[in-house]
Design a protein around this motif. Structure first.
Motif, PDB file in Angstrom:
ATOM      1  N   GLN A  79     -46.509  50.082  29.806  1.00  0.00           N
ATOM      2  CA  GLN A  79     -47.472  51.139  30.088  1.00  0.00           C
ATOM      3  C   GLN A  79     -48.912  50.719  29.771  1.00  0.00           C
ATOM      4  N   VAL A  80     -49.066  49.706  28.931  1.00  0.00           N
ATOM      5  CA  VAL A  80     -50.387  49.163  28.596  1.00  0.00           C
ATOM      6  C   VAL A  80     -50.346  47.653  28.751  1.00  0.00           C
ATOM      7  N   ASP A  81     -51.512  47.058  28.932  1.00  0.00           N
ATOM      8  CA  ASP A  81     -51.582  45.604  29.101  1.00  0.00           C
ATOM      9  C   ASP A  81     -50.982  44.883  27.909  1.00  0.00           C
ATOM     10  N   GLY A  82     -50.243  43.801  28.215  1.00  0.00           N
ATOM     11  CA  GLY A  82     -49.516  43.070  27.188  1.00  0.00           C
ATOM     12  C   GLY A  82     -50.187  41.788  26.743  1.00  0.00           C
ATOM     13  N   ALA A  83     -49.382  40.830  26.340  1.00  0.00           N
ATOM     14  CA  ALA A  83     -49.851  39.673  25.578  1.00  0.00           C
ATOM     15  C   ALA A  83     -50.132  38.433  26.418  1.00  0.00           C
ATOM     16  N   LEU A  84     -50.010  38.498  27.721  1.00  0.00           N
ATOM     17  CA  LEU A  84     -50.301  37.330  28.549  1.00  0.00           C
ATOM     18  C   LEU A  84     -51.807  37.245  28.810  1.00  0.00           C
ATOM     19  N   GLN A  85     -52.566  37.263  27.710  1.00  0.00           N
ATOM     20  CA  GLN A  85     -54.028  37.222  27.760  1.00  0.00           C
ATOM     21  C   GLN A  85     -54.540  36.746  26.401  1.00  0.00           C
ATOM     22  N   THR A  86     -55.802  36.358  26.365  1.00  0.00           N
ATOM     23  CA  THR A  86     -56.340  35.757  25.143  1.00  0.00           C
ATOM     24  C   THR A  86     -56.774  36.776  24.106  1.00  0.00           C
ATOM     25  N   HIS A  87     -57.103  37.993  24.514  1.00  0.00           N
ATOM     26  CA  HIS A  87     -57.618  38.994  23.577  1.00  0.00           C
ATOM     27  C   HIS A  87     -57.016  40.361  23.863  1.00  0.00           C
ATOM     28  N   LEU A  88     -56.798  41.117  22.801  1.00  0.00           N
ATOM     29  CA  LEU A  88     -56.141  42.416  22.927  1.00  0.00           C
ATOM     30  C   LEU A  88     -56.562  43.306  21.775  1.00  0.00           C
ATOM     31  N   CYS A  89     -56.897  44.556  22.075  1.00  0.00           N
ATOM     32  CA  CYS A  89     -57.174  45.547  21.032  1.00  0.00           C
ATOM     33  C   CYS A  89     -55.962  46.453  20.843  1.00  0.00           C
ATOM     34  N   LEU A  90     -55.537  46.616  19.589  1.00  0.00           N
ATOM     35  CA  LEU A  90     -54.416  47.490  19.270  1.00  0.00           C
ATOM     36  C   LEU A  90     -54.719  48.272  18.003  1.00  0.00           C
ATOM     37  N   LYS A  91     -54.047  49.411  17.864  1.00  0.00           N
ATOM     38  CA  LYS A  91     -54.148  50.160  16.618  1.00  0.00           C
ATOM     39  C   LYS A  91     -53.544  49.331  15.480  1.00  0.00           C
ATOM     40  N   ALA A  92     -54.164  49.431  14.321  1.00  0.00           N
ATOM     41  CA  ALA A  92     -53.668  48.683  13.160  1.00  0.00           C
ATOM     42  C   ALA A  92     -52.240  49.080  12.811  1.00  0.00           C
ATOM     43  N   VAL A 141     -44.744  38.877  41.343  1.00  0.00           N
ATOM     44  CA  VAL A 141     -45.791  37.859  41.525  1.00  0.00           C
ATOM     45  C   VAL A 141     -46.817  37.942  40.408  1.00  0.00           C
ATOM     46  N   LEU A 142     -46.956  36.837  39.648  1.00  0.00           N
ATOM     47  CA  LEU A 142     -48.045  36.714  38.680  1.00  0.00           C
ATOM     48  C   LEU A 142     -49.257  36.120  39.378  1.00  0.00           C
ATOM     49  N   GLY A 143     -50.400  36.758  39.228  1.00  0.00           N
ATOM     50  CA  GLY A 143     -51.621  36.230  39.790  1.00  0.00           C
ATOM     51  C   GLY A 143     -52.128  35.040  38.999  1.00  0.00           C
ATOM     52  N   PRO A 144     -53.178  34.377  39.503  1.00  0.00           N
ATOM     53  CA  PRO A 144     -53.748  33.229  38.794  1.00  0.00           C
ATOM     54  C   PRO A 144     -54.458  33.667  37.512  1.00  0.00           C
ATOM     55  N   THR A 145     -54.776  32.694  36.665  1.00  0.00           N
ATOM     56  CA  THR A 145     -55.535  32.976  35.452  1.00  0.00           C
ATOM     57  C   THR A 145     -56.932  33.451  35.827  1.00  0.00           C
ATOM     58  N   ILE A 146     -57.342  34.572  35.243  1.00  0.00           N
ATOM     59  CA  ILE A 146     -58.661  35.128  35.521  1.00  0.00           C
ATOM     60  C   ILE A 146     -59.437  35.283  34.219  1.00  0.00           C
ATOM     61  N   GLU A 147     -60.740  35.434  34.341  1.00  0.00           N
ATOM     62  CA  GLU A 147     -61.583  35.782  33.210  1.00  0.00           C
ATOM     63  C   GLU A 147     -61.912  37.261  33.275  1.00  0.00           C
ATOM     64  N   ARG A 148     -61.977  37.890  32.096  1.00  0.00           N
ATOM     65  CA  ARG A 148     -62.394  39.288  32.051  1.00  0.00           C
ATOM     66  C   ARG A 148     -63.001  39.576  30.687  1.00  0.00           C
ATOM     67  N   PRO A 149     -63.773  40.655  30.591  1.00  0.00           N
ATOM     68  CA  PRO A 149     -64.497  40.923  29.346  1.00  0.00           C
ATOM     69  C   PRO A 149     -63.558  41.090  28.155  1.00  0.00           C
ATOM     70  N   LYS A 155     -59.309  35.262  28.894  1.00  0.00           N
ATOM     71  CA  LYS A 155     -58.478  34.930  30.043  1.00  0.00           C
ATOM     72  C   LYS A 155     -57.219  35.780  30.045  1.00  0.00           C
ATOM     73  N   ALA A 156     -56.699  36.001  31.240  1.00  0.00           N
ATOM     74  CA  ALA A 156     -55.488  36.816  31.378  1.00  0.00           C
ATOM     75  C   ALA A 156     -54.786  36.461  32.675  1.00  0.00           C
ATOM     76  N   ARG A 157     -53.491  36.781  32.727  1.00  0.00           N
ATOM     77  CA  ARG A 157     -52.751  36.742  33.985  1.00  0.00           C
ATOM     78  C   ARG A 157     -52.101  38.092  34.184  1.00  0.00           C
ATOM     79  N   LEU A 158     -52.234  38.631  35.385  1.00  0.00           N
ATOM     80  CA  LEU A 158     -51.748  39.958  35.712  1.00  0.00           C
ATOM     81  C   LEU A 158     -50.637  39.886  36.751  1.00  0.00           C
TER      82      LEU A 158
END
Length: 340
Positions: free
Chosen positions: A112-125, A16-24, A7-10
């Motif tokens: 510049q990149v998607d942040g933490a207002l979502q359930t999952h995130l890939c980042l460099k170690a 304006v924050l959009g509603p909670t959405i599902e994404r891969p 889940k994420a909010r964009l």
């Protein structure tokens, strides 16, 4: 992994924050970690970004730089982290250590990149550090921006020593973290606020001298009186244009001013240059810090048992209400959004 979507909010458009959405759910590449985000917290920087006040940022995007996260999957080539580790992303994803430089100032998580207002995130170690033990996810989520800014201001740049005096403005996340770090170092803290109630709460957290700047508009004179006419060794300046001149007046000979905020607006500051020169002041702009700074701060927090101050907690579906609460500037400490 059982869940195939998160889940994420964009930010749909500026303000304006959009509603909670599902994404891969993304999958980590070599050198990356897949993180489960448990909570984030709001900073003034996030508000500016959501409202479109930072030029050139993509829209739509996921905002927020702070995060408390757990490692779900470890990409190839990583030995430093394991599944289940509690971690914190750094604000500047490429700033590992050393002095600030142009090439480490971007990207910023949530800009510049998607942040933490979502359930999952890939980042460099290399962009994350271990979270301090003993804190819950809400508390860990407050550390990455405000607390690190306070740490760099008090510990790294000003190098506050026992017995010195630190002046803090207000009771937001940076100021309350700076209060804790200054007291860890054995410093005396003078704190200003327009609210007697907030001043009383700050006293309970260790503030030594309290100044209501509405009742005492000439608060630099009050600082001078409280320091025997010498002034403060450090002022952590969060107000911006309207308060910088006061900070300069309140600082002692050879003192340090950490300029970290513009809460009173972006208007040109009144800058008493002759006083800066005659006092031999250091006026240093601070923008968060490196992953090495973050790691050092987390270790100090763990050893000293610091617990961040949290004002309100919202869930992901009510993140827009958290933003509205932040804009009212009535909070004492941090506003947290639980993600998972």
């Amino acid at each position: 992994m059982t869940d195939m979507t998160g889940k994420a909010r964009l930010i749909e458009r500026n303000g304006v924050l959009g509603p909670t959405i599902e994404r891969p759910i993304p999958q980590p590449r070599a050198g990356e970690l897949l993180l489960k985000i448990h909570a984030t917290s709001l900073n003034f920087h996030d508000l500016v970004g959501i409202d479109g006040g930072i030029r050139g940022l993509p829209v739509p995007r996921v905002p927020c730089s702070d995060a408390s996260a757990t490692v779900l999957t470890v990409g190839d080539g990583i030995t430093k982290f394991a599944v289940g580790d509690a971690v914190i992303p750094n604000f500047f994803l490429n700033w590992k250590s050393g002095p600030v430089a142009r090439d480490v100032m971007s990207p910023v998580l949530g800009d510049q990149v998607d942040g933490a207002l979502q359930t999952h995130l890939c980042l460099k170690a290399a962009s994350v550090v271990r979270a301090p033990a003993g804190l819950n996810h809400d508390e860990i989520a407050t550390l990455g921006c405000a607390a690190l800014t306070a740490w760099r201001s008090v510990v790294v740049e000003a190098q506050v020593q026992p017995g010195q005096t630190v002046v803090l403005q207000g009771t937001g996340g940076v100021s309350l973290a700076a209060l804790a770090f200054a007291k860890m170092l054995g410093a005396r803290v003078i704190l200003t606020s327009s609210s007697d109630e907030k001043l009383a709460r700050a006293k309970q957290l260790g503030a030594d001298v309290l100044i209501n700047y509405r009742a005492t508009p000439d608060w630099p004179a009050a600082v001078m009186a409280a320091t025997g006419g010498e002034g403060a060794h450090l002022v952590v300046e969060v107000g911006g244009g309207e308060t910088l001149a006061h900070a300069i007046k309140a600082t002692r000979l050879g003192g340090h001013i950490s300029v970290i905020g513009v809460l009173s607006g972006y208007q040109a500051a009144s800058f008493p240059l002759a006083m800066v020169m005659s006092k031999n002041l250091t006026v240093r702009g601070i923008t968060v810090g490196s992953a090495a700074n973050l790691d050092a701060m987390c270790r100090a927090i763990e050893l000293n048992g610091y617990r961040p101050v949290i004002d309100q907690v919202f869930d992901l579906d009510h993140a827009h209400e958290a933003v509205a609460a932040m804009k009212q500037q009535k909070h004492f400490g941090k506003i947290v959004i639980r993600i998972a």
